[in-house]
Write a protein that holds these residues in place. Structure first.
Motif, mmCIF file in Angstrom:
data_model
loop_
_atom_site.group_PDB
_atom_site.id
_atom_site.type_symbol
_atom_site.label_atom_id
_atom_site.label_comp_id
_atom_site.label_asym_id
_atom_site.label_seq_id
_atom_site.Cartn_x
_atom_site.Cartn_y
_atom_site.Cartn_z
ATOM 1 N N ALA A 113 -46.018 43.378 28.905
ATOM 2 C CA ALA A 113 -46.695 44.588 29.396
ATOM 3 C C ALA A 113 -47.887 44.222 30.279
ATOM 4 O O ALA A 113 -48.117 44.863 31.309
ATOM 5 C CB ALA A 113 -47.143 45.459 28.228
ATOM 6 N N ALA A 114 -48.644 43.198 29.899
ATOM 7 C CA ALA A 114 -49.786 42.769 30.712
ATOM 8 C C ALA A 114 -49.311 42.268 32.071
ATOM 9 O O ALA A 114 -49.916 42.572 33.112
ATOM 10 C CB ALA A 114 -50.578 41.687 29.986
ATOM 11 N N LYS A 115 -48.228 41.508 32.082
ATOM 12 C CA LYS A 115 -47.672 41.008 33.342
ATOM 13 C C LYS A 115 -47.152 42.170 34.192
ATOM 14 O O LYS A 115 -47.392 42.223 35.407
ATOM 15 C CB LYS A 115 -46.552 40.005 33.048
ATOM 16 N N VAL A 116 -46.477 43.122 33.576
ATOM 17 C CA VAL A 116 -45.957 44.287 34.298
ATOM 18 C C VAL A 116 -47.107 45.076 34.910
ATOM 19 O O VAL A 116 -47.040 45.508 36.063
ATOM 20 C CB VAL A 116 -45.110 45.181 33.357
ATOM 21 N N ARG A 117 -48.189 45.237 34.168
ATOM 22 C CA ARG A 117 -49.360 45.962 34.668
ATOM 23 C C ARG A 117 -49.954 45.260 35.895
ATOM 24 O O ARG A 117 -50.285 45.907 36.885
ATOM 25 C CB ARG A 117 -50.406 46.077 33.563
ATOM 26 N N ARG A 118 -50.057 43.920 35.856
ATOM 27 C CA ARG A 118 -50.598 43.167 36.996
ATOM 28 C C ARG A 118 -49.686 43.281 38.215
ATOM 29 O O ARG A 118 -50.153 43.494 39.333
ATOM 30 C CB ARG A 118 -50.811 41.699 36.622
ATOM 31 N N VAL A 119 -48.394 43.135 37.998
ATOM 32 C CA VAL A 119 -47.441 43.239 39.106
ATOM 33 C C VAL A 119 -47.476 44.650 39.695
ATOM 34 O O VAL A 119 -47.459 44.824 40.916
ATOM 35 C CB VAL A 119 -46.012 42.863 38.647
ATOM 36 N N ALA A 120 -47.554 45.660 38.847
ATOM 37 C CA ALA A 120 -47.610 47.052 39.320
ATOM 38 C C ALA A 120 -48.848 47.284 40.173
ATOM 39 O O ALA A 120 -48.772 47.922 41.225
ATOM 40 C CB ALA A 120 -47.590 48.018 38.133
#
Length: 150
Positions: A113-120
């Motif tokens: 989720a943290a990685k998805v948030r950064r990519v988003a």
């Protein structure tokens, strides 16, 4: 968008949508398919008779077959989707990550989720910059035309 403007978007609906998208992305990636341009406009959904959503990928132009263990691409796909849905709920990255990992577990949901948030965030910033540049070009072209006109 039509559901949002008509007031039909609820927290429960967003949660169901994120679960469907997270599982869908995990499924196609487990099969080895990795779309480069995955966004809500490339997904067709319909409500299933049993509840929830059925999703179909409708744009195959940039989909490539790769080894299914390239999970870093999952971050890109989920992050791109998240960048479009982030305004619907603050929980979108967590919901996408949890649903993805329910279908294809390989790491902790909080990490994904943290990685998805950064990519988003990165994807949204770049998309906004491209849109701003396009409008700047239009404004400049209009200004140039006005100066030439008698």
């Amino acid at each position: 968008r039509s559901k949002e403007t008509s007031g039909q978007v609820s927290e429960a609906w967003v949660a169901e949508l994120c679960v469907a998208i997270g599982r869908f992305v995990a499924t196609i990636q487990r099969w080895g398919y990795f779309p480069r341009d995955l966004h809500p406009g490339n997904l067709l959904y319909e409500a299933s008779p049993s509840g929830g959503f059925n999703l179909l990928l409708i744009d195959y132009e940039s989909t490539r077959r790769r080894h299914p263990f390239r999970k870093s691409v999952a971050h890109l796909n989920l992050g791109h989707i998240c960048s479009y849905l982030h305004d619907l709920s603050a929980e979108v990255p967590e919901r996408l990550a949890t649903a993805y990992l329910d279908n294809w577990p390989y790491r902790r949901p909080t990490d994904l989720a943290a990685k998805v948030r950064r990519v988003a965030h990165t994807h949204l910033t770049r998309r906004r910059r491209r849109i701003d540049n396009a409008f700047d070009k239009i404004a400049k072209a209009r200004k140039d035309v006005k100066q030439v006109a008698p």
